[in-house]
Structures are given as C-alpha cells and as structure tokens.
Design an enzyme around this catalytic site. Structure first.
Site, PDB file in Angstrom:
ATOM      1  N   ALA A 116      63.987  38.738  36.943  1.00  0.00           N
ATOM      2  CA  ALA A 116      65.228  38.506  36.197  1.00  0.00           C
ATOM      3  C   ALA A 116      65.041  38.746  34.701  1.00  0.00           C
ATOM      4  O   ALA A 116      65.916  39.322  34.045  1.00  0.00           O
ATOM      5  CB  ALA A 116      65.729  37.088  36.453  1.00  0.00           C
TER       6      ALA A 116
ATOM      7  N   GLY B 221      57.951  34.763  40.544  1.00  0.00           N
ATOM      8  CA  GLY B 221      58.305  36.169  40.748  1.00  0.00           C
ATOM      9  C   GLY B 221      59.766  36.445  40.451  1.00  0.00           C
ATOM     10  O   GLY B 221      60.116  37.469  39.847  1.00  0.00           O
ATOM     11  N   CYS B 222      60.626  35.527  40.838  1.00  0.00           N
ATOM     12  CA  CYS B 222      62.062  35.703  40.611  1.00  0.00           C
ATOM     13  C   CYS B 222      62.382  35.647  39.122  1.00  0.00           C
ATOM     14  O   CYS B 222      63.256  36.377  38.642  1.00  0.00           O
ATOM     15  CB  CYS B 222      62.839  34.629  41.362  1.00  0.00           C
ATOM     16  SG  CYS B 222      62.574  34.717  43.153  1.00  0.00           S
ATOM     17  N   THR B 223      61.664  34.810  38.394  1.00  0.00           N
ATOM     18  CA  THR B 223      61.868  34.702  36.949  1.00  0.00           C
ATOM     19  C   THR B 223      61.423  35.975  36.245  1.00  0.00           C
ATOM     20  O   THR B 223      62.144  36.513  35.392  1.00  0.00           O
ATOM     21  CB  THR B 223      61.132  33.472  36.390  1.00  0.00           C
ATOM     22  OG1 THR B 223      61.668  32.298  37.027  1.00  0.00           O
ATOM     23  CG2 THR B 223      61.293  33.361  34.894  1.00  0.00           C
TER      24      THR B 223
END
Length: 178
Positions: A68, A63-65
């Site tokens: 970003a 999710g963070c990737t």
C-alpha cells in the site's frame, strides 16, 4: 516411458498456461462495495481509465503495508497514466479508514466483508483464516482484464505495474498510429 513423460509435461504445461491466462480478455465482474469513507464504489466509477484492483489479506500487516505504501508513493505516476487503484480485502470500512489514514492513502480501499468480489475472482482463501489472497488484476479502460498477477511481491509490485501500463499504452499508441 519417454513418451509418457513428454505427454505428462505437455499436459501439465498446458494446464498451467491456461490458468495463467484464464482472466485475460474477460470483463471485470460487476461490484458494488463500500470504501473507507463509507461511499459505494462500482465498476462504472472507473470506466475510461486503467484500473488496478489489488487484493490483499489484512490491513496493517507487514506485506500489505509495504504494498500500500508503494502504491501511495507512486500514485501520481499512476494518475498521469490515466490509472486508478483499488485495494480490496475482507476488512470492514472502519479498519480500512484507520489503515488509509495512517499511511495517507489517496486511493480507495474496498470492504469485501462478504467476500463477494473475492469469490467471483477466485482469490478467496479459508486457511489459516478467511482472507483474500494477494493477487492483482489490471483492467483496461473498456473494463476488460488484460493481466492477472497470481503471484505478487509487495516491494516490487507497484513498479511492475507502472512498467506494464506504460508498455501497454505504447503498444496502443503504435497501433493507433498505424
């Protein structure tokens, strides 16, 4: 009984609404944190620009990737709207550097290793491990929080912020023209 139910609904709705808006109009807390290049970043670096400060749990997680990468893809659009982006997590400078280099991120990732900023904004979480929860703050050019996203969908968040900033810029322009 009906009155009690109505009273309970009113109280819970009011409490929920107040937590959604608790940050609106509040100056963004002062911070001094290292970015992925080991450079100190502070509030003063972003005066006069819109600022997106997005908190996320961990570098290089799915999710963070996605979040970003979407900010990276839309970065030039944000720049054209006088907007800068900061990602913040508990990860250290080296982890942020690897993450930013891997995905060619043009914005700063701040290492909140002591959770100082995360605690000030109440995004710190202890379970299932200590981390910053996925939340975002939109800060206006004067340094005040204009919107807090307590819930974020990583795939849609960048576009959602672009639309909001465009809308806020339009309403600011209309009020200046009046």
């Amino acid at each position: 009984m009906k009155r009690l139910v109505l009273l309970w609904c009113f109280i819970t709705t009011s409490a929920f609404a107040s937590t959604l808006n608790q940050w609106q109009g509040v100056p963004f807390p002062e911070f001094s944190l290292l970015d992925q290049h080991g450079e100190v970043r502070t509030n003063k670096d972003y005066t006069g620009r819109w600022l997106i400060v997005y908190f996320y749990p961990k570098d290089k997680t799915p999710g963070c990737t996605v979040e970003a990468q979407n900010f990276t893809d839309d970065y030039q659009l944000f720049k054209s709207l006088n907007t800068e982006i900061l990602g913040v997590s508990y990860d250290d400078v080296d982890s942020h550097k690897e993450f930013a280099d891997l995905y060619n991120m043009p914005f700063s990732l701040l290492a909140d290793t002591e959770a100082t900023l995360s605690k000030k904004l109440k995004v710190d979480r202890l379970l299932p491990w200590p981390h910053a929860s996925r939340q975002t703050f939109l800060v206006d050019p004067s340094g005040k929080i204009v919107h807090h996203f307590a819930e974020v969908t990583p795939k849609k968040h960048s576009k959602e912020l672009l639309q909001l900033i465009k809308k806020l810029n339009q309403s600011t322009k209309k009020s200046q023209d009046s």
